[in-house]
Design an enzyme around this catalytic site. Structure first.
Site, PDB file in Angstrom:
ATOM      1  N   ARG A  69       0.835  -1.207   0.000  1.00  0.00           N
ATOM      2  CA  ARG A  69       0.000   0.000   0.000  1.00  0.00           C
ATOM      3  C   ARG A  69       0.869   1.257   0.000  1.00  0.00           C
ATOM      4  NH1 ARG A  69      -5.370  -0.988   0.637  1.00  0.00           N
ATOM      5  NH2 ARG A  69      -5.801   1.176   1.178  1.00  0.00           N
ATOM      6  N   GLN A 100     -11.007   9.072   7.944  1.00  0.00           N
ATOM      7  CA  GLN A 100     -10.714   7.687   8.334  1.00  0.00           C
ATOM      8  C   GLN A 100      -9.526   7.180   7.537  1.00  0.00           C
ATOM      9  OE1 GLN A 100     -14.732   5.399   8.524  1.00  0.00           O
ATOM     10  NE2 GLN A 100     -15.045   7.164   7.212  1.00  0.00           N
ATOM     11  N   HIS A 118      -7.941   7.202  12.253  1.00  0.00           N
ATOM     12  CA  HIS A 118      -7.351   5.855  12.180  1.00  0.00           C
ATOM     13  C   HIS A 118      -5.836   5.864  12.007  1.00  0.00           C
ATOM     14  CE1 HIS A 118     -11.559   4.230  10.814  1.00  0.00           C
ATOM     15  NE2 HIS A 118     -11.499   4.488  12.096  1.00  0.00           N
TER      16      HIS A 118
END
Ligand code: NAD
Length: 248
Positions: A69, A100, A118
């Site tokens: 990622r 988020q 997050h």
């Protein structure tokens, strides 16, 4: 009046606007959402790999996913959804931007301030609290030199400083987001499936305290029936269209 004009008017008149953003705002930057069909990596679902249990069982495997990622993100660029929201934080008084997302694209677009519910994929922290290594540190290397990466202070295994499924949120960030949801005149949920609690509770919270609630999403979500206005479309296009109306 067209729904876009209604929303632009409400935002223009609002003393306080709270925006909750989710993975959908980064889709146009080529970053897969968790619930989209393209969010798979080695046939593994995020819900099974972004967990403390998965990390305890195989930290290297979990880090391989994060490293994938991170590499994707390093090559990506913020899109107009990030740019419009970032501009609002700087130029419109009373805007609270809650996200988020852990990808850092809003920050790269210049969003400031931003409430990160997050955490951030670009921050690491030591798994074992060690004397010098308790604070998160930033590391923008991708791919990482070693997997799993190590704490520079004690040599122990480091983890991504993100909130995994099943973990509690950062309380300070959650408090700030809840306060901004209570106090706003307009609450805008953009690119979020509205499934992951407690973030998903912010919209009903805002609504209960009298805010006009708006959703921008390509699909119907769990929040769609709750909102005053549901704008179906891509965040990068709908936000740009609202922004244009605010300017005129
Ligand atoms: P999600 O994957 O559950 O939902 C994404 C939502 O975005 C869906 O409702 C989808 O219909 C919508 N969407 C897709 N493309 C869109 C577009 N162009 N415009 C508008 N909407 C679009 O993501 P979530 O609701 O943010 O929550 C899941 C969790 O996933 C969060 O905890 C978040 O931290 C994490 N996550 C983060 C990233 C990131 O940082 N980029 C990516 C994936 C997941």
């Amino acid at each position: 009046m067209a729904p876009l004009d209604v929303v632009a008017d409400r935002i223009r008149e609002a003393h306080r606007l709270t925006v909750l953003s989710g993975a959908g705002i980064s889709a146009a930057s080529g970053i897969p959402t968790f619930r989209g069909g393209d969010g798979l990596w080695r046939r593994v679902r995020a819900e099974t790999i972004a967990t403390p249990e998965a990390f305890a069982a195989d930290p290297r495997l979990v880090w391989e996913w994060y490293d994938w990622r991170r590499q994707m993100l390093l090559a990506a660029r913020p899109n107009p959804a990030h740019e419009v929201l970032a501009r609002w934080t700087r130029s419109r008084p009373g805007v609270t931007l809650v996200t988020q997302n852990v990808d850092g694209l809003l920050e790269r677009a210049g969003a400031d301030p931003i409430v990160r519910l997050h955490g951030s994929i670009w921050h690491l922290r030591c798994c074992q609290p060690c004397a010098a290594g308790r604070d998160d540190w930033r590391d923008e290397t991708a791919p990482l030199a070693t997997l799993p990466p190590r704490c520079p202070h004690c040599g122990g295994i480091a983890r991504p400083a993100v909130t995994w499924f099943g973990e509690p949120l950062d309380l300070e960030a959650l408090d700030e987001a809840a306060g901004a949801s209570r106090a706003c005149d307009v609450f805008l949920a953009v690119g979020t499936s509205a499934l992951v609690y407690p973030a998903a509770g912010l919209l009903p919270h805002a609504r209960a305290h009298g805010a006009v609630t708006v959703e921008i999403n390509t699909e119907t979500t769990g929040a769609s029936d709750l909102v005053d206005v549901a704008l179906r479309g891509k965040a990068e296009e709908v936000l740009a269209a609202i922004d244009k109306r605010l300017d005129s």
